[in-house]
Design an enzyme around this catalytic site. Structure first.
Site, short mmCIF file in Angstrom:
data_model
loop_
_atom_site.label_atom_id
_atom_site.label_comp_id
_atom_site.label_asym_id
_atom_site.label_seq_id
_atom_site.Cartn_x
_atom_site.Cartn_y
_atom_site.Cartn_z
N HIS A 212 0.84 -1.20 0.00
CA HIS A 212 0.00 0.00 0.00
C HIS A 212 0.87 1.25 0.00
O HIS A 212 2.06 1.20 0.31
CB HIS A 212 -0.92 0.03 1.23
CG HIS A 212 -0.18 0.28 2.51
ND1 HIS A 212 0.64 -0.67 3.11
CD2 HIS A 212 -0.10 1.38 3.31
CE1 HIS A 212 1.17 -0.18 4.21
NE2 HIS A 212 0.75 1.07 4.35
N ASP A 214 0.78 5.03 1.82
CA ASP A 214 0.09 5.70 2.91
C ASP A 214 -0.77 6.84 2.35
O ASP A 214 -0.27 7.67 1.58
CB ASP A 214 1.10 6.27 3.92
CG ASP A 214 1.86 5.18 4.65
OD1 ASP A 214 1.31 4.07 4.78
OD2 ASP A 214 3.00 5.43 5.07
N HIS A 268 4.89 0.23 -0.23
CA HIS A 268 5.66 -0.56 0.73
C HIS A 268 4.79 -1.61 1.40
O HIS A 268 3.57 -1.61 1.26
CB HIS A 268 6.30 0.35 1.78
CG HIS A 268 5.31 1.17 2.57
ND1 HIS A 268 4.66 2.26 2.04
CD2 HIS A 268 4.86 1.06 3.84
CE1 HIS A 268 3.86 2.80 2.95
NE2 HIS A 268 3.95 2.06 4.05
N ARG A 278 8.30 -8.15 15.93
CA ARG A 278 8.82 -6.86 15.47
C ARG A 278 7.90 -5.74 15.95
O ARG A 278 6.67 -5.91 15.99
CB ARG A 278 8.91 -6.83 13.94
CG ARG A 278 9.31 -5.48 13.36
CD ARG A 278 9.49 -5.55 11.85
NE ARG A 278 9.80 -4.25 11.28
CZ ARG A 278 8.93 -3.50 10.62
NH1 ARG A 278 7.68 -3.93 10.42
NH2 ARG A 278 9.29 -2.32 10.14
#
Length: 345
Positions: A212, A214, A268, A278
């Site tokens: 996607h 942002d 990204h 993470r």
């Protein structure tokens, strides 16, 4: 009556199947403590073959570091160098509610669920909202979280100041008034998001966050040392190696519209692994909701006509929450939606 309907009427059978599917969806809970040990992950988290991460580790992308200390302190030589580096990166690029806790967005989507948990909250740089983050933690989670709220309030204040400095730099790189974009975002209404990606026993089947761009203006990301962020460059996914001394800065759709397409938003995603959880912190710079997103006159001429219609951030945010799942085509889909609404009124 219900039994008779189920036996004799196919449409009722279909309706019952839909109700069962909705019940299953409502009952799905992203419990990281359980799912991180599960070898047969639920179907809702399995992504299509063409979007699954490569089982081989992606090559690292050589991302240039831009030292902003000199620029922010006003040294002219540093300003020119930083502006040149930012322009270089621009040339290389190829083409409901937004806040609160989200357990893999199970309430919004029924497939391609991200393997993550998030906590999102609003930040405001307006003078009448100096403690909006601290107040959110206290009012939502209780007084024992006031100290944590103060920490994130200070973090957001710092990210807002950094964002305004970056906006000055972007204005310089585009040849517009240095203060133009900085002033546009001075009273920003931004979003802070805490991301947690638990371990996954089948990381090649799912994604922490799908591909996607942002929809916001600018993203300042701090990631831990685990790694998992990937960007799409030269027709392949490349990983961004963690750097504890630097932030990752992405251009978002709203600034792409503000720059009349001169800057491109960054496609990204985030991958997960089967060894280590993470965590990342993302500050999404957004304009004040009633600000009209429109490029400055210097960026529009006969050779560079308007690419996107005017809009407010509030309208774009509503579109992504109620009508469209953010992906690589969000801004174009939104533009088409706006133009369609305009033509029918």
């Amino acid at each position: 009556m219900a039994i008779d309907c189920m036996i004799k009427t196919p449409s009722c059978m279909s309706s019952l199947k839909e109700e069962l599917k909705e019940d299953q969806q409502r009952s799905l809970v992203f419990d990281a403590s359980v799912l991180q040990h599960e070898t047969n992950i639920p179907q809702q988290f399995i992504w299509p073959d063409n979007e699954k991460p490569n089982s081989k580790k992606s090559k690292d992308l050589d991302v240039p570091l831009i030292d902003l200390e000199g620029f922010l302190s006003g040294r002219s030589s540093s300003t020119n160098e930083a502006s040149r580096l930012v322009e270089k990166q621009r040339a290389q690029r190829k083409a409901g509610e937004s806040c609160g806790y989200a357990s893999s967005f199970t309430g919004r989507f029924s497939s391609k669920l991200p393997w993550k948990e998030t906590l999102s909250f609003r930040f405001s740089a307006e003078k009448n909202s100096p403690d909006i983050v601290k107040d959110y933690f206290e009012n939502t989670m209780g007084k024992e979280f006031v100290r944590l709220g103060k920490v994130y309030q200070e973090y957001c204040n710092a990210m807002s100041r950094l964002s305004l400095g970056i906006m000055e730099l972007l204005g310089l790189s585009l040849g517009v008034n240095r203060s133009h974009f900085k002033e546009f975002f001075e009273e920003n209404n931004s979003i802070m998001r805490l991301n947690y990606y638990p371990r996954c026993q089948k990381p090649d089947l799912t994604l922490g966050t799908g591909p996607h761009c942002d929809p916001t203006s600018l993203t300042i990301l701090h990631q831990d040392n685990v790694g998992g962020l990937e960007v799409f460059v030269d027709n392949e996914w490349r990983s961004i190696a963690p750097n504890s001394s630097a932030f990752v800065v992405n251009i978002g759709d709203t600034f792409m519209a503000l720059s009349n397409g001169r800057y491109k938003s960054c496609l990204h995603r985030a991958v997960v692994n089967n060894k280590t959880p993470r965590k990342s912190l993302a500050f999404f710079l957004c304009p004040k909701k009633d600000k009209v997103v429109s490029p400055p006159n210097e960026l529009v001429d006969e050779n560079n006509p308007r690419v996107y219609p005017d809009f407010t951030w509030a309208t774009f945010l509503e579109f992504t929450q109620k009508h469209y799942r953010a992906d690589m085509n969000t801004l174009q889909a939104f533009s088409n939606w706006v133009e369609q609404k305009t033509s029918t009124t």
